[in-house]
Structure formats: structure tokens, C-alpha cells
Scaffold this motif. Structure first.
Motif, PDB file in Angstrom:
ATOM      1  N   ALA A 181      -1.177  -1.527  -5.619  1.00 25.20           N
ATOM      2  CA  ALA A 181      -2.455  -1.452  -4.911  1.00 25.20           C
ATOM      3  C   ALA A 181      -3.232  -2.753  -5.073  1.00 25.20           C
ATOM      4  O   ALA A 181      -3.858  -3.230  -4.125  1.00 25.20           O
ATOM      5  CB  ALA A 181      -3.273  -0.274  -5.428  1.00 25.20           C
ATOM      6  N   ALA A 183       2.349   1.740  -3.341  1.00 25.82           N
ATOM      7  CA  ALA A 183       1.345   2.261  -4.264  1.00 25.82           C
ATOM      8  C   ALA A 183       1.149   3.765  -4.073  1.00 25.82           C
ATOM      9  O   ALA A 183       1.040   4.522  -5.049  1.00 25.82           O
ATOM     10  CB  ALA A 183       0.022   1.525  -4.067  1.00 25.82           C
ATOM     11  N   PHE A 198       0.834  -1.197   0.000  1.00 22.30           N
ATOM     12  CA  PHE A 198       0.000   0.000   0.000  1.00 22.30           C
ATOM     13  C   PHE A 198       0.872   1.251   0.000  1.00 22.30           C
ATOM     14  O   PHE A 198       0.621   2.204  -0.738  1.00 22.30           O
ATOM     15  CB  PHE A 198      -0.941  -0.009   1.208  1.00 22.30           C
ATOM     16  CG  PHE A 198      -1.749   1.246   1.329  1.00 22.30           C
ATOM     17  CD1 PHE A 198      -2.795   1.491   0.452  1.00 22.30           C
ATOM     18  CD2 PHE A 198      -1.470   2.181   2.307  1.00 22.30           C
ATOM     19  CE1 PHE A 198      -3.539   2.646   0.555  1.00 22.30           C
ATOM     20  CE2 PHE A 198      -2.203   3.333   2.422  1.00 22.30           C
ATOM     21  CZ  PHE A 198      -3.253   3.578   1.540  1.00 22.30           C
ATOM     22  N   LYS A 241      -4.340  -5.279  -2.029  1.00 19.06           N
ATOM     23  CA  LYS A 241      -5.717  -5.726  -1.806  1.00 19.06           C
ATOM     24  C   LYS A 241      -5.795  -7.237  -1.672  1.00 19.06           C
ATOM     25  O   LYS A 241      -6.450  -7.758  -0.767  1.00 19.06           O
ATOM     26  CB  LYS A 241      -6.616  -5.298  -2.967  1.00 19.06           C
ATOM     27  CG  LYS A 241      -7.078  -3.893  -2.922  1.00 19.06           C
ATOM     28  CD  LYS A 241      -8.046  -3.673  -4.070  1.00 19.06           C
ATOM     29  CE  LYS A 241      -8.274  -2.230  -4.356  1.00 19.06           C
ATOM     30  NZ  LYS A 241      -9.152  -2.043  -5.506  1.00 19.06           N
TER      31      LYS A 241
END
Length: 58
Positions: free
Chosen positions: A28, A12, A9, A32
Motif C-alpha cells: 500500500a 495490498a 494496490f 501511494k
């Protein structure tokens, strides 16, 4: 595993700040996927712990 999701994260977010759209999207997406795998493993662990119960130490 949650640490890996957090790391991807952050990658990203940094990539998005510098304008690397493809890298940011990929990081990203990986974040996830790892996060949802972590959630599934957490639920499985909680259910298994509830089914087994805790045995008192003698």
C-alpha cells in the motif's frame, strides 16, 4: 505508472485479505508513492503542454 500503482494496490488488498499485515502495508505504501509520482508527472505534462501550445499541422 498508474498501472503499477493499481497493481501494488491489488497486491495490498489481497495480502490484507489473507492477513499478511506487513506485506499489505508495504504494498500500500509503494502504491501511494507511485500514485503521487504519477500525479506530479501528469501536472508537469499538462503545464508543459499548455505553455508550448499546439501548432497547426501544415
Amino acid at each position: 505508472m498508474l498501472g503499477w500503482a493499481l497493481a501494488f494496490f491489488i497486491i495490498a488488498v489481497v495480502a490484507a485479505l489473507f492477513g499478511f499485515g506487513g506485506i499489505a502495508g508495504a504494498a500500500a505504501g509503494i502504491a501511494k508513492i507511485i500514485f503521487f509520482i504519477f500525479l506530479v508527472l501528469l501536472v508537469i505534462s499538462l503545464v508543459a503542454g499548455a505553455i508550448r501550445g499546439r501548432r497547426p499541422r501544415v
